[in-house]
Design an enzyme around this catalytic site. Structure first.
Site, PDB file in Angstrom:
ATOM      1  CG  ASP A 266      -9.174   0.441   6.151  1.00 32.37           C
ATOM      2  OD1 ASP A 266      -9.021  -0.073   4.975  1.00 32.37           O
ATOM      3  OD2 ASP A 266      -8.475   0.103   7.058  1.00 32.37           O
TER       4      ASP A 266
ATOM      5  CD  GLN B 126      -3.065  -4.278   6.782  1.00 29.10           C
ATOM      6  OE1 GLN B 126      -3.377  -3.332   6.196  1.00 29.10           O
ATOM      7  NE2 GLN B 126      -3.758  -5.415   6.245  1.00 29.10           N
TER       8      GLN B 126
ATOM      9  CE  LYS C  25      -3.622  -2.371   2.178  1.00 27.93           C
ATOM     10  NZ  LYS C  25      -4.688  -2.604   3.744  1.00 27.93           N
TER      11      LYS C  25
HETATM   12  N1  GUN Z   1      -6.883  -6.603   6.373  1.00 21.08           N
HETATM   13  C1  GUN Z   1      -7.251  -7.279   5.389  1.00 21.08           C
HETATM   14  N2  GUN Z   1      -7.691  -6.335   4.706  1.00 21.08           N
HETATM   15  C2  GUN Z   1      -7.913  -5.076   5.143  1.00 21.08           C
HETATM   16  C3  GUN Z   1      -8.211  -3.786   4.598  1.00 21.08           C
HETATM   17  O1  GUN Z   1      -8.570  -3.538   3.741  1.00 21.08           O
HETATM   18  N3  GUN Z   1      -7.973  -2.580   5.474  1.00 21.08           N
HETATM   19  C4  GUN Z   1      -7.278  -3.002   6.900  1.00 21.08           C
HETATM   20  N4  GUN Z   1      -7.131  -1.875   7.452  1.00 21.08           N
HETATM   21  N5  GUN Z   1      -6.729  -3.997   7.076  1.00 21.08           N
HETATM   22  C5  GUN Z   1      -7.042  -5.101   6.275  1.00 21.08           C
END
Ligand code: GUN
Length: 288
Positions: free
Chosen positions: A115, A92, A48
């Site tokens: 998110d 995350q 990311k």
């Molecule tokens: N863990 C798996 N997918 C995601 C996501 O889209 N955002 C976050 N913050 N954690 C994740």
């Protein structure tokens, strides 16, 4: 026919990059927070950050140890909330149990919640209110369907999985006016699962079980979206393992009219939609 998530993500990112350039001198900034060293989380956050930088955005990362207290984590989130140069915040998942994932997500200001996991944004999504941040994976799925030219209205979408990150927001998005799907959500307690999945025009697998969806569970001509990213042992690979989805791709692909591969399907779209949300957050704050 394969849905090429890499190619569609590239289109989205080109649009985001143009939007970022148009926002100068404001530079969209997404702040990442990672707790512990879960290998998948390490690799997702690194990806990311790399894509954010390629899109001309700023990214930052704060690491906390597995045993960080909720107070310390909240103090950091409060500082990011208060910092006007930060437009998006992403913690995350998964998080250690003692932190309480929902409470952590809710500590993020809704306008910086790129998110889409806060109560506010999930509520706005349910209300079909303008300006809701939709969770990146479901938003990416919708974008894949749209850009593949698929008409969703009136189709039966069956979602396997009811998570906050994928299943629930995917159901809300597909149900909303404009997309107009008929939505069924299945989960671990669903009875006669295969009977339901066989009635899907669009089947979305988001349960985190390697190759769970077999050919007998899929109707001829269905559109199959595989959200799973599972690492399984594979002695033929140098690394000793490989990634597979929640769908038994080799068996299901011949029946599907459209199907996403793993990797190269939904994954890159999740990252692209995060950048799209971050740009939107920055545009909103810049115009406020
Ligand atoms: N863990 C798996 N997918 C995601 C996501 O889209 N955002 C976050 N913050 N954690 C994740």
């Amino acid at each position: 026919m394969l849905i090429d998530g890499n190619a569609i993500a590239k289109q989205v990112l080109a649009e985001v990059k143009a939007g970022v350039a148009a926002l100068a001198p404001v530079v969209p900034h997404v702040a990442f927070v990672r707790v512990g060293d879960d290998p998948a989380s390490v690799s997702y956050v690194a990806k990311k950050q790399k894509v954010a930088e390629e899109a001309g955005m700023k990214s930052s990362l704060r690491l906390f140890p597995e045993n960080v207290s909720r107070e310390e984590l909240f103090a950091h989130l409060d500082a990011l909330n208060a910092d006007p140069s930060v437009h998006g915040i992403l913690v995350q998942a998964p998080l250690p149990k003692h932190l309480g994932e929902t409470e952590v997500f809710n500590r993020i200001l809704p306008d910086k919640d790129v998110d889409g996991f806060t109560t506010q944004n999930i509520g706005r999504l349910a209300q079909e209110a303008p300006g809701a941040f939709a969770a990146c994976t479901p938003a990416g799925i919708v974008e894949l369907l749209r850009r593949s030219g698929l008409v969703v209205a009136g189709k039966h979408a069956v979602i396997l999985g009811r998570s906050l990150i994928v299943g629930k927001p995917a159901a809300l998005l597909l149900l909303a006016k404009g997309l107009d799907a008929t939505v069924t959500v299945c989960h671990s307690r669903t009875r006669n699962l295969a009977e339901i999945t066989r009635r899907a025009d669009i089947l979305i697998a988001a349960i985190g079980k390697p190759r769970f969806v077999t050919a007998d569970m899929v109707a001829e001509g269905a559109v199959v979206i595989d959200v799973g990213i599972n690492r399984i042992p594979d002695a033929t690979r140098k690394s000793g393992s490989r990634l597979v989805g929640d769908v038994d791709f080799e068996a299901v692909a011949p029946k599907a009219s459209l199907i996403t591969p793993v990797p190269g399907g939904v994954g890159p779209m999740t990252v692209a939609m995060l950048m799209k949300n971050t740009l939107a957050a920055a545009q909103r704050l810049a115009n406020a």
